[in-house]
Design a protein around this motif. Structure first.
Motif, PDB file in Angstrom:
ATOM      1  N   LEU A 799      77.430 -31.187  28.178  1.00  0.00           N
ATOM      2  CA  LEU A 799      78.214 -31.275  29.302  1.00  0.00           C
ATOM      3  C   LEU A 799      79.501 -30.840  28.830  1.00  0.00           C
ATOM      4  O   LEU A 799      80.020 -30.969  27.708  1.00  0.00           O
ATOM      5  CB  LEU A 799      78.348 -32.954  29.683  1.00  0.00           C
ATOM      6  CG  LEU A 799      77.224 -33.659  30.058  1.00  0.00           C
ATOM      7  CD1 LEU A 799      77.498 -35.190  30.262  1.00  0.00           C
ATOM      8  CD2 LEU A 799      76.565 -33.117  31.507  1.00  0.00           C
ATOM      9  N   ALA A 800      79.928 -30.090  29.802  1.00  0.00           N
ATOM     10  CA  ALA A 800      81.480 -29.477  29.670  1.00  0.00           C
ATOM     11  C   ALA A 800      82.399 -29.711  30.855  1.00  0.00           C
ATOM     12  O   ALA A 800      81.733 -29.294  32.055  1.00  0.00           O
ATOM     13  CB  ALA A 800      81.542 -28.065  29.178  1.00  0.00           C
ATOM     14  N   TYR A 801      83.415 -30.236  30.677  1.00  0.00           N
ATOM     15  CA  TYR A 801      84.241 -30.524  31.961  1.00  0.00           C
ATOM     16  C   TYR A 801      85.629 -29.608  31.681  1.00  0.00           C
ATOM     17  O   TYR A 801      85.995 -29.802  30.808  1.00  0.00           O
ATOM     18  CB  TYR A 801      84.563 -31.815  32.169  1.00  0.00           C
ATOM     19  CG  TYR A 801      85.407 -32.210  33.058  1.00  0.00           C
ATOM     20  CD1 TYR A 801      85.118 -32.099  34.504  1.00  0.00           C
ATOM     21  CD2 TYR A 801      86.873 -32.661  32.711  1.00  0.00           C
ATOM     22  CE1 TYR A 801      86.235 -32.268  35.493  1.00  0.00           C
ATOM     23  CE2 TYR A 801      87.848 -32.795  33.914  1.00  0.00           C
ATOM     24  CZ  TYR A 801      87.352 -32.780  35.325  1.00  0.00           C
ATOM     25  OH  TYR A 801      88.532 -33.013  36.154  1.00  0.00           O
ATOM     26  N   SER A 802      86.140 -29.133  32.758  1.00  0.00           N
ATOM     27  CA  SER A 802      87.301 -28.105  32.540  1.00  0.00           C
ATOM     28  C   SER A 802      88.125 -28.463  34.139  1.00  0.00           C
ATOM     29  O   SER A 802      87.568 -28.293  34.922  1.00  0.00           O
ATOM     30  CB  SER A 802      87.134 -26.874  32.583  1.00  0.00           C
ATOM     31  OG  SER A 802      88.418 -26.093  32.562  1.00  0.00           O
ATOM     32  N   MET A 803      89.379 -29.073  33.741  1.00  0.00           N
ATOM     33  CA  MET A 803      90.506 -29.026  34.765  1.00  0.00           C
ATOM     34  C   MET A 803      91.723 -28.520  34.619  1.00  0.00           C
ATOM     35  O   MET A 803      92.255 -28.662  33.135  1.00  0.00           O
ATOM     36  CB  MET A 803      90.493 -30.422  35.106  1.00  0.00           C
ATOM     37  CG  MET A 803      91.339 -30.792  36.398  1.00  0.00           C
ATOM     38  SD  MET A 803      93.081 -30.952  36.216  1.00  0.00           S
ATOM     39  CE  MET A 803      93.235 -32.345  35.272  1.00  0.00           C
ATOM     40  N   ASN A 804      92.325 -28.020  35.469  1.00  0.00           N
ATOM     41  CA  ASN A 804      93.661 -27.212  35.345  1.00  0.00           C
ATOM     42  C   ASN A 804      94.703 -27.638  36.540  1.00  0.00           C
ATOM     43  O   ASN A 804      94.231 -27.478  37.661  1.00  0.00           O
ATOM     44  CB  ASN A 804      93.692 -25.617  35.039  1.00  0.00           C
ATOM     45  CG  ASN A 804      95.068 -24.994  34.811  1.00  0.00           C
ATOM     46  OD1 ASN A 804      95.525 -24.541  35.874  1.00  0.00           O
ATOM     47  ND2 ASN A 804      95.736 -25.238  33.645  1.00  0.00           N
ATOM     48  N   TYR A 805      95.878 -28.011  36.218  1.00  0.00           N
ATOM     49  CA  TYR A 805      96.642 -28.542  37.160  1.00  0.00           C
ATOM     50  C   TYR A 805      97.921 -27.863  37.003  1.00  0.00           C
ATOM     51  O   TYR A 805      98.589 -27.779  35.892  1.00  0.00           O
ATOM     52  CB  TYR A 805      97.020 -30.062  37.210  1.00  0.00           C
ATOM     53  CG  TYR A 805      98.123 -30.599  38.119  1.00  0.00           C
ATOM     54  CD1 TYR A 805      97.916 -30.917  39.462  1.00  0.00           C
ATOM     55  CD2 TYR A 805      99.325 -30.912  37.464  1.00  0.00           C
ATOM     56  CE1 TYR A 805      99.082 -31.325  40.150  1.00  0.00           C
ATOM     57  CE2 TYR A 805     100.404 -31.242  38.113  1.00  0.00           C
ATOM     58  CZ  TYR A 805     100.139 -31.319  39.587  1.00  0.00           C
ATOM     59  OH  TYR A 805     101.363 -31.955  40.292  1.00  0.00           O
ATOM     60  N   THR A 806      98.600 -27.215  37.908  1.00  0.00           N
ATOM     61  CA  THR A 806     100.014 -26.500  38.100  1.00  0.00           C
ATOM     62  C   THR A 806     100.651 -27.012  39.199  1.00  0.00           C
ATOM     63  O   THR A 806     100.342 -27.563  40.200  1.00  0.00           O
ATOM     64  CB  THR A 806      99.649 -25.000  38.342  1.00  0.00           C
ATOM     65  OG1 THR A 806      99.043 -24.652  39.504  1.00  0.00           O
ATOM     66  CG2 THR A 806      98.885 -24.299  37.342  1.00  0.00           C
ATOM     67  N   ASN A 807     102.088 -27.062  38.932  1.00  0.00           N
ATOM     68  CA  ASN A 807     103.260 -27.508  39.816  1.00  0.00           C
ATOM     69  C   ASN A 807     104.134 -26.486  39.427  1.00  0.00           C
ATOM     70  O   ASN A 807     104.991 -26.902  38.472  1.00  0.00           O
ATOM     71  CB  ASN A 807     103.348 -29.128  39.429  1.00  0.00           C
ATOM     72  CG  ASN A 807     104.738 -29.704  40.212  1.00  0.00           C
ATOM     73  OD1 ASN A 807     105.107 -28.942  41.272  1.00  0.00           O
ATOM     74  ND2 ASN A 807     104.908 -30.767  40.095  1.00  0.00           N
ATOM     75  N   ASN A 808     104.969 -25.920  40.676  1.00  0.00           N
ATOM     76  CA  ASN A 808     105.900 -24.951  40.306  1.00  0.00           C
ATOM     77  C   ASN A 808     107.210 -25.835  40.742  1.00  0.00           C
ATOM     78  O   ASN A 808     108.384 -25.019  40.985  1.00  0.00           O
ATOM     79  CB  ASN A 808     105.888 -23.678  41.207  1.00  0.00           C
ATOM     80  CG  ASN A 808     105.441 -23.856  42.631  1.00  0.00           C
ATOM     81  OD1 ASN A 808     105.485 -24.872  43.113  1.00  0.00           O
ATOM     82  ND2 ASN A 808     105.130 -22.739  43.139  1.00  0.00           N
ATOM     83  N   GLY A 809     107.311 -26.927  41.116  1.00  0.00           N
ATOM     84  CA  GLY A 809     108.434 -27.554  41.794  1.00  0.00           C
ATOM     85  C   GLY A 809     108.503 -27.882  43.248  1.00  0.00           C
ATOM     86  O   GLY A 809     108.950 -28.733  43.628  1.00  0.00           O
ATOM     87  N   LEU A 810     107.599 -26.921  43.859  1.00  0.00           N
ATOM     88  CA  LEU A 810     107.670 -27.020  45.413  1.00  0.00           C
ATOM     89  C   LEU A 810     106.210 -27.216  45.752  1.00  0.00           C
ATOM     90  O   LEU A 810     106.307 -28.263  46.782  1.00  0.00           O
ATOM     91  CB  LEU A 810     108.165 -25.445  45.939  1.00  0.00           C
ATOM     92  CG  LEU A 810     109.321 -24.809  45.426  1.00  0.00           C
ATOM     93  CD1 LEU A 810     109.495 -23.690  46.080  1.00  0.00           C
ATOM     94  CD2 LEU A 810     110.359 -26.002  46.011  1.00  0.00           C
ATOM     95  N   THR A 811     105.225 -26.823  45.253  1.00  0.00           N
ATOM     96  CA  THR A 811     103.747 -27.116  45.516  1.00  0.00           C
ATOM     97  C   THR A 811     102.979 -27.543  44.411  1.00  0.00           C
ATOM     98  O   THR A 811     103.461 -26.943  43.099  1.00  0.00           O
ATOM     99  CB  THR A 811     103.171 -26.110  46.242  1.00  0.00           C
ATOM    100  OG1 THR A 811     103.096 -25.005  45.664  1.00  0.00           O
ATOM    101  CG2 THR A 811     103.833 -25.772  47.774  1.00  0.00           C
ATOM    102  N   SER A 812     102.067 -28.294  44.467  1.00  0.00           N
ATOM    103  CA  SER A 812     101.010 -28.223  43.300  1.00  0.00           C
ATOM    104  C   SER A 812      99.796 -28.370  43.894  1.00  0.00           C
ATOM    105  O   SER A 812      99.485 -28.423  44.946  1.00  0.00           O
ATOM    106  CB  SER A 812     101.278 -29.937  42.518  1.00  0.00           C
ATOM    107  OG  SER A 812     101.143 -30.780  43.731  1.00  0.00           O
ATOM    108  N   GLN A 813      98.765 -27.745  42.560  1.00  0.00           N
ATOM    109  CA  GLN A 813      97.639 -27.553  42.966  1.00  0.00           C
ATOM    110  C   GLN A 813      96.700 -27.759  41.785  1.00  0.00           C
ATOM    111  O   GLN A 813      97.130 -27.456  40.730  1.00  0.00           O
ATOM    112  CB  GLN A 813      97.275 -26.303  43.747  1.00  0.00           C
ATOM    113  CG  GLN A 813      97.631 -25.052  42.957  1.00  0.00           C
ATOM    114  CD  GLN A 813      97.135 -23.667  43.410  1.00  0.00           C
ATOM    115  OE1 GLN A 813      96.614 -23.761  44.434  1.00  0.00           O
ATOM    116  NE2 GLN A 813      97.654 -22.592  42.920  1.00  0.00           N
TER     117      GLN A 813
END
Length: 902
Positions: A799-813
């Motif tokens: 099993l391999a799990y990968s997650m990436n989260y970004t937040n530029n101060g106005l929006t996040s995704q």
């Protein structure tokens, strides 16, 4: 016992016959009865000393009748024979009989049989087994070197050198041959009747090729007449009017039978058909071709080479011309692509001070997506191609070593290519010029080390369209960089380590940029007047230096526990603070140019813009760096307190690191973002969990730009990445013979290594037998035994799990959120099912999926690989003989993906 030259000659002819008929087959024959009278019984074991250059034997005898000279009788070596029951010599009938476990040896020849009879009156030799109420035993067995044969009986005339052999079984070059009757007419030709050829090692073979007649040239070839394939003793309609089997220990050239199939876009096709050239013992050549009924075609040339104790490798070139649609219609497309692969490795024994290696994979960016004969899953899912050719040498007796490397990096999405042709690296091992006698380093001066390195590059940046054209060299960049550094260390305040350092960099370029204002040129806004660049050839250089110092220490904290198996937890903290300073060097080299019709509107630029080693440092760098590293470990007592096992150390937290910096010279935004990363291994090293994050102390404006204003004491997370790898199998739940489980990782790194969740690349199933990279790696030596009771079902799961989260101060995704998995299940020792797939949690869809089924059919193998959906939807079916000798006995059918060219 009486021994004479005639008797010795009979024994010699027996071995001579056996050497020539090691591949013969037949049926039990009829022999004369054992002698009844005038017999002489001797000891069960006897030894005959071979005669060589004997004066009596070699004496020339003249006869009046024909005035001839008899040939010399010479036997080199010692002949030994024995029998368990008795050895009989019949002087009247001139026979010698060995009975029950008769055994005769001469040089490297070994003959065993139930009965061996030498009839030197009739120039005949008999060897057969013993028949009793339980059956026929002690069949004659012949062995010389690596050749062995077993037969029911032998009848040989050593004068005419003709022979009849019945019931022989032999294994030659992987082919097991059975025959009823064999007739030898001279030294090199043998005729056989009712033959069966197979590679199955069972007493009742799974299959065989049956023929009524054949001609054998020992050690060279077998030519057979009409023959047909028999499966499980059931004849099949598969019939051949004739067949040819090369009998040689060396590789031989030959045709490669293609596989066939049908594609929606290309129609019917034949793939991977061609010819194999056994050029020499050092290298070979395989040429393959693909043909499609819509006009598409492809060619492939592959060569493997190997020189013992020196080097080995393989080289492959493939070119494809792909047509999609019907000429004249709107959906008609035509595309060409190519791929070059080269792998070379040098034997470690070849040279201790130098080595050469190569790993090349270059070609069209869309090759793995468009190719009709490529099933490499990892390359299909990867968006980069890379290559490296390197040579390394160490100058013995000096601290210097040199490496020359040619590299290639290709982005298959943007179709951009970066190459260095070549990159030269000269390194000097760390030296201590102020060390004391015998290399003693006690004080900071003696510990001061000096490092030097020089790197030169010729770099090319191009695209797929300009690859292998003259344009790719027009924008090439070149330069040389020298680096010189020194550092030392000393104790400070008893518990701290102070490490000052100085580094110097000198960059050489062979051209520079000269900007000028051209009033007739059109700028990006469509107006007249803009700045243009001129490249001026000539030597130029710049240099810079910096100073630095760091202060570090280790802090240990231990928490002891009195109850339970957990005895203690140790926390290790490694704080470090550093200071670095670099002056502003850009002002010494920067130039100005007019950038508009206004003469006072000037643009400042560096003449080294676009250089491969950058430009001189701009602005003063005066910063402080801070970092903290944490490690958490535990000491656990064994389960049995009375055992002799030692306490076990377990790592709870591999690392928890924080780092940031403060730029003293900056007028605003002095604090850099805080970077954090953590990693640990859980469940007996089966689960590897890693996390990295970035925190920004400053706020952003309405445009998302950082402003010189803190977040009110809280750090704002701008990026978070999480990866987890977990690998488990049925072996983790099994017990060893000593009662311990097998769950501990044997290689020591646990789940740190990423499991192969993408699956292996599939080569053509009808690849030539000498190809070690073929997709079906089963061999005839890997047959497993079936357990009828208490059957186990081995399995593996990755099993391999990968997650990436970004937040530029106005929006996040969440940019990526995917779970990938692969594994296999052995439904029985002969059946294996494998799978590889994944699930995109963000898009709510399955990722690239592949299923494979394999069946071990003892002397045969079966494989079915299936990609059920997606742009790479395809399947591949194969069933064929394992042995490389009869590898063309197969059924191979596949449906390639319906590639989209544009």
């Amino acid at each position: 016992m009486r021994a004479n030259s005639t008797y010795i000659l009979l024994i010699f002819y027996l071995f001579y016959f056996q050497l020539s008929t090691a591949q013969e087959f037949g049926k039990k024959g009829t022999f004369p009865q054992l002698p009844k009278k005038d017999t002489v019984f001797t000891s069960a074991k006897d030894t005959l000393i071979g005669l060589k250059n004997n004066a009596l034997v070699n004496k020339k005898i003249d006869t009046v009748a024909n005035d001839s000279i008899k040939p010399k009788e010479v036997i080199d070596g010692i002949i030994t024979h024995n029998a368990e029951d008795y050895t009989i010599q019949d002087a009247k009938n001139k026979t010698v009989t060995l009975y029950n476990k008769a055994h005769v040896t001469y040089t490297d020849i070994d003959l065993k049989a139930g009965i061996i009879i030498l009839d030197y009156k009739n120039n005949m030799v008999y060897a057969k087994g013993i028949k009793d109420s339980t059956g026929y035993h002690q069949r004659p067995q012949f062995k010389q070197g690596g050749q062995e044969s077993e037969q029911d009986s032998i009848l040989f005339n050593f004068k005419t050198k003709k022979a009849l052999v019945y019931g022989v079984k032999t294994n030659q070059a992987g082919i097991i041959t059975y025959g009823e009757k064999t007739k030898r007419i001279n030294d090199s030709t043998i005729y056989m009747r009712r033959l069966r050829f197979t590679t199955s090692q069972k007493e009742i073979p799974d299959y065989y090729i049956q023929t009524n007649k054949a001609k054998l040239v020992p050690g060279k070839k077998i030519i057979v007449g009409g023959s047909n394939l028999v499966l499980a003793d059931v004849p099949t309609p598969v019939y051949l009017p004739f067949a040819y089997f090369p009998m040689t220990n060396k590789r031989t050239s030959g045709f490669i039978i293609p596989s066939w199939g049908e594609s929606n876009n290309q129609g019917f096709f034949l793939q991977n058909g061609g010819y194999y050239f056994a050029v020499s013992d050092y290298f070979d050549l395989t040429t393959l071709a693909d043909l499609y009924t819509n006009g598409s075609w492809g060619v492939n040339a592959t060569s493997n080479y190997y020189v013992r104790y020196k080097f080995s490798g393989n080289f492959s070139v493939r070119y494809e011309n792909i047509i999609r649609g019907i000429r004249g219609l709107s959906d008609y497309n035509k595309s060409t692509n190519f791929n070059i692969r080269w792998s070379h490795s040098q034997d470690s024994k070849a040279s201790p001070n130098s080595r050469f290696s190569a790993s090349v994979n270059l070609g069209s960016s869309k090759y793995y997506r468009q190719s009709l004969n490529e099933f490499n899953s990892s390359q299909f899912l990867n968006n980069t191609l890379s290559s490296s050719i390197s040579y390394y040498t160490k100058f013995v007796g000096t601290p210097f070593n040199m490496s020359v490397t040619a590299t290639h990096s290709q982005n298959t999405n943007t179709e951009t290519i970066t190459m260095t042709l070549p990159s030269l690296q000269l390194n000097m091992d760390r030296i201590y010029p102020f060390a004391g006698k015998n290399g003693v380093k006690k004080n900071p001066i003696q510990k001061m080390g000096l490092n030097y390195s020089m790197q030169g590059q010729y770099q090319i940046n191009t695209t797929d369209d300009e690859f292998f054209t003259a344009k790719m060299f027009q924008t090439a960049k070149k330069g040389i960089q020298h680096n010189l550094s020194t550092n030392t260390s000393l104790k400070a305040f008893k518990y701290f380590t102070l490490s000052p350092s100085v580094s110097y960099k000198d960059v050489w370029y062979f051209d520079q940029i000269k900007k000028r204002y051209d009033p007739t040129a059109i700028n990006k806004d469509g107006n007249l007047g803009t700045v243009v660049n001129d490249t001026i050839s000539g030597f130029t250089r710049y240099n810079e230096y910096n100073f630095g110092v760091s202060l570090s220490t280790n802090i240990y904290g231990t928490f002891n526990f009195k109850k339970g198996r957990l005895k203690a937890i140790r926390h290790t903290i490694r704080p470090s603070i550093s200071y670095g300073y670099r002056p502003n060097f850009a002002d010494d080299y920067n130039l100005t140019v007019r950038q508009s019709s206004d003469p006072s509107d000037l643009l400042t630029y560096s003449p080294f813009e676009g250089g491969i080693y950058g430009t001189p440092g701009s602005g003063i760098s005066n910063s402080i760096g801070i970092s903290v590293n944490n490690v958490l470990e535990a000491k656990v007592a064994p389960k049995d307190p009375d055992s002799d096992e030692e306490d076990k150390k377990i790592t709870l937290l591999n690392n928890l690191n924080f780092s940031t910096s403060y730029n003293i010279a900056a007028d605003s935004l002095r604090w850099a973002p805080v970077r954090a990363n953590a990693g640990t291994r859980l469940f007996k090293d089966k689960l590897a969990l890693n996390m990295n994050a970035t925190f920004d102390p400053y706020q952003v404006n309405s445009k998302g730009q950082r402003i010189n204003k803190f977040n009110g004491g809280l750090l704002r997370m701008t990026n978070l990445g999480v990866t987890a790898n977990y690998s488990i199998s049925s072996k983790d739940f099994e017990k060893n013979k000593d009662g311990k489980d097998n769950s501990d990782n044997k290689n020591g790194n646990g789940a740190q290594d990423t499991p192969d969740v993408f699956g292996e690349g599939l080569g053509p199933t009808n690849g030539f037998p000498n190809d070690t990279n073929r997709s079906n790696k089963n061999s005839e030596d890997e047959t497993k035994e079936t357990e009828l009771y208490k059957a186990k079902i081995p399995w593996t799961l990755n099993l391999a799990y990968s997650m990436n989260y970004t937040n530029n101060g106005l929006t996040s995704q969440i940019g990526n959120n995917t779970l990938m998995f692969s594994g296999d299940v052995e439904l029985s020792p002969k059946w294996k099912v494998g799978f590889s797939s994944g699930y995109d949690i963000k898009d709510n869809a399955f990722t690239y999926t592949r299923l494979n089924f394999s069946r071990d059919l003892d002397s045969w193998r079966f494989n079915f690989n299936w990609t059920p959906f997606g742009i790479n939807s395809s399947y591949n079916f194969f069933i064929g003989v394992k042995s490389s000798v009869l590898s063309d006995l197969k059924w191979d059918k596949n449906k390639p993906p319906d590639r989209v060219l544009f």
